[in-house]
Design an enzyme around this catalytic site. Structure first.
Site, mmCIF file in Angstrom:
data_model
loop_
_atom_site.group_PDB
_atom_site.id
_atom_site.type_symbol
_atom_site.label_atom_id
_atom_site.label_comp_id
_atom_site.label_asym_id
_atom_site.label_seq_id
_atom_site.Cartn_x
_atom_site.Cartn_y
_atom_site.Cartn_z
ATOM 1 N N HIS B 32 7.201 2.083 -10.445
ATOM 2 C CA HIS B 32 5.881 2.580 -10.081
ATOM 3 C C HIS B 32 5.990 3.948 -9.437
ATOM 4 O O HIS B 32 6.978 4.260 -8.789
ATOM 5 C CB HIS B 32 5.203 1.615 -9.103
ATOM 6 C CG HIS B 32 4.715 0.371 -9.761
ATOM 7 N ND1 HIS B 32 4.124 -0.641 -9.059
ATOM 8 C CD2 HIS B 32 4.756 -0.026 -11.042
ATOM 9 C CE1 HIS B 32 3.802 -1.612 -9.911
ATOM 10 N NE2 HIS B 32 4.182 -1.257 -11.109
ATOM 11 N N THR B 33 4.934 4.739 -9.606
ATOM 12 C CA THR B 33 4.931 6.077 -9.024
ATOM 13 C C THR B 33 4.972 5.999 -7.501
ATOM 14 O O THR B 33 4.145 5.337 -6.883
ATOM 15 C CB THR B 33 3.668 6.838 -9.460
ATOM 16 O OG1 THR B 33 3.550 6.754 -10.867
ATOM 17 C CG2 THR B 33 3.747 8.283 -9.054
ATOM 18 N N GLN B 34 5.946 6.652 -6.910
ATOM 19 C CA GLN B 34 6.050 6.698 -5.453
ATOM 20 C C GLN B 34 5.605 8.038 -4.907
ATOM 21 O O GLN B 34 5.216 8.150 -3.750
ATOM 22 C CB GLN B 34 7.503 6.450 -5.015
ATOM 23 C CG GLN B 34 8.098 5.171 -5.544
ATOM 24 C CD GLN B 34 7.407 3.952 -4.963
ATOM 25 O OE1 GLN B 34 7.172 3.878 -3.764
ATOM 26 N NE2 GLN B 34 7.075 2.990 -5.808
ATOM 27 N N GLN B 35 5.673 9.038 -5.741
ATOM 28 C CA GLN B 35 5.277 10.385 -5.331
ATOM 29 C C GLN B 35 5.027 11.219 -6.580
ATOM 30 O O GLN B 35 5.588 10.943 -7.633
ATOM 31 C CB GLN B 35 6.400 11.012 -4.495
ATOM 32 C CG GLN B 35 7.703 11.090 -5.263
ATOM 33 C CD GLN B 35 8.803 11.790 -4.464
ATOM 34 O OE1 GLN B 35 8.513 12.559 -3.569
ATOM 35 N NE2 GLN B 35 10.042 11.526 -4.796
ATOM 36 N N ASN B 136 0.391 0.951 -8.475
ATOM 37 C CA ASN B 136 0.960 1.906 -9.436
ATOM 38 C C ASN B 136 -0.053 3.026 -9.643
ATOM 39 O O ASN B 136 -0.611 3.196 -10.721
ATOM 40 C CB ASN B 136 1.251 1.179 -10.751
ATOM 41 C CG ASN B 136 2.026 2.059 -11.706
ATOM 42 O OD1 ASN B 136 2.655 3.039 -11.299
ATOM 43 N ND2 ASN B 136 1.982 1.719 -12.967
#
Lengths: 260, 260
Positions: B32-35, B136
């Site tokens: 998942h996108t963390q940044q 996400n």
């Protein structure tokens, strides 16, 4: 002896190119009591004849409100209509939720059309035994759509389905030119007159056996609509009395000849 | 060659080594996108009497590196709305594909229904909220410019959390701090915005873009600007900032190597 071998399921063609199960489903529509729909430039109305199974029972509901901007009337298996109308309610609601928009009628009707069609092409499924008239308004104005168990849907100016509906259709065809410029009240009256045409000899329209649904636009765009309203029981007296026998002039008697 | 069918079509182990099956594992950590990685900076927009002006520069930064200098961050929808993207560029490209397919799907229905900017904004906010609820998120803040149900100018923001808000002038990212005060001077409220001319709005937005270029280290002097009105969209994607004056620069104290 001469049993039909081609009507066991809805996926087999007869050698004549017919699918009997689908045709039988269309017959179920013709067993249902008659419903009439008409559109003008500003309104769409549904008028239905309700039946009661016996003297002591209530009358079967014939018109269902789906959303603020549309409703439908049914002829045929009421339980199948419930399945379809619940699906339509979900679709309408989901459109309002995800886009903040009232679902366009054409889209909603073709979505139930698609559903009905798959039932005629999959083994083990059966076609819906109900025909629908869907009336409503969207960005492009008032609309009336007809739905058949085959999955066929089409837009209509006026339509009648159900038992003895041919008489009602004849009335509609005769008065076709008048509909476009009709106001709301005139349109309901036309609907009731068409309904009256298709009544059996000993029957008449009463507040008990009539349902009326009306939806319309008040001005430009979707913001100003007259929301779909269902009239039942005492609420329909205003119109039933207007089209009762003897209260109308030449127009009413002219129609009577069709009944013979 | 190995004659066993299960080896057909596979790279030969004796040449390439055994296949590393760990690449095919479906378990392991969620990606998942963390940044955000490659990012676009501010989008600024301002309503005027009969439309909206919206602008964003053409830069996509990789951290502090000015990585791509020709990224178009204003995207058209249905020739009637503009979405301006701030934040992650790959998520912008995903959303762009999503909106394109939505546009095509909508265009299938023949009778002139389209999603307006308001519908589009509602939809985008639901997409953002769904994705953040899945942990996400799509790492963007977007401005949607166009017209609403009443054909009035519409401008609203949606972000990675699904938060939405609307104002006569909006700016994302650094612009929320630097451009927004300048735009609010021109259009403090809806009434003031409804009296602005196109030229005034255009000038205010261009001025904001210039100030942003002066002070936002992640910005570029090449930008896209669009004017959305009932007549359609005038989108220019290769504009250059004009009349820059860096005379103020040597007055600045407190940054860089100089002490006072």
């Amino acid at each position: 002896m001469f049993r039909n071998n081609y009507d066991n399921d809805s996926v087999t063609f007869s050698p004549q190119g017919r699918i009997f199960q689908v045709e039988y489903a269309s017959e179920a529509v013709k067993q249902g009591s008659v419903v009439v729909g008409i559109v003008s430039k500003t309104h769409a109305v549904l008028v239905a004849l309700k039946r009661n199974a016996e003297e002591l029972s209530s009358y079967q509901k014939k018109i269902i409100a789906i959303d603020e901007h549309l409703g439908l009337s049914l002829a045929g298996l009421a339980s199948d209509a419930r399945v379809l109308s619940n699906f339509m309610k979900q679709q309408s609601l989901s459109s309002r939720l995800t886009y903040g928009r009232a679902i366009p009628l054409e889209r909603l009707v073709s979505s139930i059309g698609d559903r009905a069609q798959t039932n005629t092409q999959h083994y083990g499924k059966r076609p819906y035994g109900v025909g629908l008239l869907v009336a409503g308004v969207d960005e492009t104005g008032p609309h009336l759509f007809e739905f058949q168990p085959s999955g066929m849907t089409q837009e209509m100016v006026a339509c009648a389905i159900g038992a003895r509906s041919q008489m009602a259709r004849t009335y509609l065809e005769r008065n076709l030119e008048a509909f476009a410029d009709c106001g709301r009240e005139e349109l309901v009256k036309h609907g009731l007159r068409a309904l009256k045409e298709s009544l059996a000899q000993d029957k008449e329209l009463t507040v008990e056996n009539c349902s009326v649904g009306v939806v319309g636009v008040k001005g430009e765009g979707m913001k100003r609509i007259e929301a779909f309203k269902l009239y039942d029981g005492a609420e329909v007296r205003q119109w039933v009395d207007l089209v009762a026998d003897g209260t109308e002039g030449a127009e009413g008697t002219e129609g009577m000849e069709v009944d013979l | 060659m190995n004659h066993l069918p299960q080896a057909w079509g596979r790279p030969r182990d004796d040449v390439y080594g055994a296949y590393d099956g760990s690449y095919l594992q479906t378990h392991g950590p969620n990606q998942h996108t963390q940044q955000p990685i490659v990012t676009g900076t501010s989008v600024v927009a301002l309503k005027f009497s009969d439309g909206v002006v919206i602008a964003a520069d053409n830069l996509a930064s990789y951290g502090s590196l000015a990585r791509f200098t020709d990224v178009k961050r204003l995207r058209k929808f249905a020739d009637s709305s503009i979405v301006g993207f701030g934040g992650d560029v790959s998520d912008m490209q995903y959303l762009d594909r999503l909106l394109n397919s939505l546009d095509i799907e909508e265009a299938y229905s023949s009778s002139g229904h389209t999603l307006n900017a308001k519908n589009l904004h509602t939809y985008l906010s639901k997409v953002f909220y769904k994705r953040r609820s899945d942990f996400n998120p799509l790492w963007n803040q977007v401005l949607v410019a166009g017209l609403d149900d009443d054909k009035k100018p519409f401008l609203a923001s949606a972000d990675l959390l699904g938060t939405t808000f609307s104002a006569p002038s909006l700016a994302t990212g650094f612009g929320a701090h630097l451009a927004q005060p300048l735009l609010r001077k021109v259009a403090p409220d809806e009434i003031a915005a409804s009296k602005l001319s196109k030229e005034q709005a255009l000038a205010a937005v261009k001025e904001s873009m210039k100030v942003l270029f002066y002070r936002d280290a992640r910005s570029l002097d090449k930008y896209s600007i669009a004017i959305v009105t009932a007549e359609g969209i005038d989108l220019k994607e290769d504009e250059k900032l004009e009349n820059q004056s860096w005379a103020f620069a040597d007055q600045i104290r407190g940054y860089g190597t100089q002490v006072n």
